[in-house]
Design an enzyme around this catalytic site. Structure first.
Site, PDB file in Angstrom:
ATOM      1  N   ARG A 238       0.865  -1.181   0.000  1.00 51.77           N
ATOM      2  CA  ARG A 238       0.000   0.000   0.000  1.00 51.77           C
ATOM      3  C   ARG A 238       0.903   1.233   0.000  1.00 51.77           C
ATOM      4  O   ARG A 238       1.939   1.248   0.661  1.00 51.77           O
ATOM      5  CB  ARG A 238      -0.902   0.033   1.244  1.00 51.77           C
ATOM      6  CG  ARG A 238      -2.095  -0.915   1.184  1.00 51.77           C
ATOM      7  CD  ARG A 238      -3.116  -0.543   0.109  1.00 51.77           C
ATOM      8  NE  ARG A 238      -4.264  -1.450   0.088  1.00 51.77           N
ATOM      9  CZ  ARG A 238      -4.319  -2.576  -0.623  1.00 51.77           C
ATOM     10  NH1 ARG A 238      -3.295  -2.954  -1.364  1.00 51.77           N
ATOM     11  NH2 ARG A 238      -5.420  -3.325  -0.586  1.00 51.77           N
ATOM     12  N   GLU A 267      -4.198   7.306  -5.081  1.00 50.17           N
ATOM     13  CA  GLU A 267      -4.423   6.584  -6.336  1.00 50.17           C
ATOM     14  C   GLU A 267      -5.723   7.032  -6.970  1.00 50.17           C
ATOM     15  O   GLU A 267      -6.729   7.120  -6.259  1.00 50.17           O
ATOM     16  CB  GLU A 267      -4.459   5.072  -6.072  1.00 50.17           C
ATOM     17  CG  GLU A 267      -3.122   4.560  -5.575  1.00 50.17           C
ATOM     18  CD  GLU A 267      -3.112   3.055  -5.290  1.00 50.17           C
ATOM     19  OE1 GLU A 267      -4.133   2.390  -5.527  1.00 50.17           O
ATOM     20  OE2 GLU A 267      -2.074   2.553  -4.835  1.00 50.17           O
ATOM     21  N   HIS A 286      -1.397  -0.127  -9.704  1.00 50.69           N
ATOM     22  CA  HIS A 286      -1.981  -1.048  -8.716  1.00 50.69           C
ATOM     23  C   HIS A 286      -2.581  -2.285  -9.405  1.00 50.69           C
ATOM     24  O   HIS A 286      -3.800  -2.509  -9.344  1.00 50.69           O
ATOM     25  CB  HIS A 286      -3.028  -0.325  -7.856  1.00 50.69           C
ATOM     26  CG  HIS A 286      -3.275  -0.993  -6.538  1.00 50.69           C
ATOM     27  ND1 HIS A 286      -3.666  -0.326  -5.405  1.00 50.69           N
ATOM     28  CD2 HIS A 286      -3.188  -2.304  -6.170  1.00 50.69           C
ATOM     29  CE1 HIS A 286      -3.822  -1.174  -4.406  1.00 50.69           C
ATOM     30  NE2 HIS A 286      -3.535  -2.400  -4.852  1.00 50.69           N
TER      31      HIS A 286
HETATM   32  C1  GLV Z   1      -4.703  -5.395  -3.684  1.00 48.39           C
HETATM   33  O1  GLV Z   1      -4.005  -4.442  -3.447  1.00 48.39           O
HETATM   34  C2  GLV Z   1      -5.262  -6.218  -2.690  1.00 48.39           C
HETATM   35  O2  GLV Z   1      -5.223  -5.861  -1.493  1.00 48.39           O
HETATM   36  O3  GLV Z   1      -5.807  -7.265  -3.046  1.00 48.39           O
END
Ligand code: GLV
Ligand code: GLV
Length: 331
Positions: A238, A267, A286
């Site tokens: 994250r 984001e 991401h």
């Molecule tokens: C993606 O970032 C997730 O947490 O699955």
């Protein structure tokens, strides 16, 4: 009266079929635009279940609106977008999607590591821009990955799957985690380190820790200063685990050699963000778990979790175990 399920993004009808037989299902109509706050709140008011994305902030206000809300299934393994302790208080089950995305996310993490070390993105752009005039000995020369030291911060399932890939590259594997993982040590030959020790010794520092109050800005100025000047930092966890201003300064000042980032504090990241102007930064939107196969499995798992709770059964992948204890007492 059928239960009402709201899905905060447009998903393929096929993927949500298990829900439609049991419940009345409504979806936010767009695939690429997140649900607005107003719609989220008004839908929560009616919903027995919410099927959410990691980009949705599921806080007190949403759960207080949801008077008949029983379950929230988040299409992610991470759940830092949800106020879990408040959900537990309200008797709402929170479900995530672990396991099904482990190998896919580890693949992307390793791809990001390789791409950053060997300057794959820069090199590909160079060719397409018509800049390739001659072969030359140090043209786009990067850094080796094989036989180097990888330091994994957060040795959960994804961390271990990355370590397994690292063994194929004959890397020396260090890890830091809240608790020691003796199985990882035995099976993968990983060595437990303090956070400081890991930063000092690793050629690749790979962040795979969940975002919590303890890990927010874990990678701060001091952390980057402890890394080797040749170190490459990879974040597939994250964004807020990193102080991005400190990371930028570390890259500019040559305190570290590069960064591969799949996640950001905000984001989508602003296209004028200073990090995006650096050649030694590889930035991805991401996409850790973004293979078609895995995303379908994640959707199916969310559906099964919702169906289970609506039927009064225990969901497969429950985040707040206390919910189950509380529910069992009532039943
Ligand atoms: C993606 O970032 C997730 O947490 O699955
Ligand atoms: C590179 O292509 C080599 O032949 O060394």
């Amino acid at each position: 009266n059928k239960p009402y399920v709201f899905i905060t993004r447009k998903l393929p009808d096929e993927a949500i079929k298990p829900l439609t037989t049991l419940a009345e299902v409504k979806m936010w109509p767009y695939e690429d635009v997140p649900v607005t706050r107003e719609v989220l709140l008004s839908e929560a008011k009616k919903a027995d279940a919410l099927f959410t994305m990691l980009s949705d902030r599921i806080d007190r206000e949403v759960m207080e609106a949801g008077e008949s809300l029983k379950v929230i299934a988040n299409l992610a393994v991470g759940f830092d977008n949800i106020d879990v302790s408040f959900a537990t208080e309200r008797g709402i089950a929170i479900c995530n999607t672990p396991d099904v995305l482990t190998d896919t996310t580890a693949d992307l993490t390793f791809a990001l590591l390789l791409a950053t070390a060997r300057r794959v993105v820069e090199a590909a752009e160079f060719v397409k821009a018509g800049e390739w005039k001659s072969w030359s000995p140090f043209l786009l020369a990067g850094h080796d990955v094989h036989h180097k030291t990888i330091g994994i911060v957060g040795m959960g399932k994804i961390g271990q799957a990355v370590a397994k890939r690292a063994t194929g590259f004959e890397m020396n594997i260090l890890y830091h985690n809240r608790s020691r993982n003796e199985e990882a040590e035995r099976k993968l030959g990983a060595t437990y380190c303090t956070f400081a020790e890991l930063l000092e010794k690793s050629d690749f520092v790979v962040c795979l820790t969940p975002l919590t109050n303890e890990t927010r800005w874990l990678f701060n100025r001091e952390a980057f200063q402890m890394m080797k000047r040749s170190a490459i930092f990879i974040n597939a966890a994250r964004g807020a685990v990193v102080d991005e201003e400190a990371l930028y300064d570390a890259l500019i000042n040559g305190e570290i050699a590069g960064a591969g980032l799949d996640v950001f504090e905000k984001e989508p990241i602003d296209r004028n963000h200073p990090l995006l102007a650096l050649n030694n930064v590889v930035a991805l939107p991401h996409i850790g778990s973004a293979s078609v196969e895995t995303r379908v499995k994640m959707m199916e798992l969310c559906c099964r979790n919702i169906v289970a709770v609506l039927k009064g059964e225990a969901p497969e992948t429950l985040v707040n175990q206390q919910w189950l204890e509380k529910t069992r007492r009532v039943l």
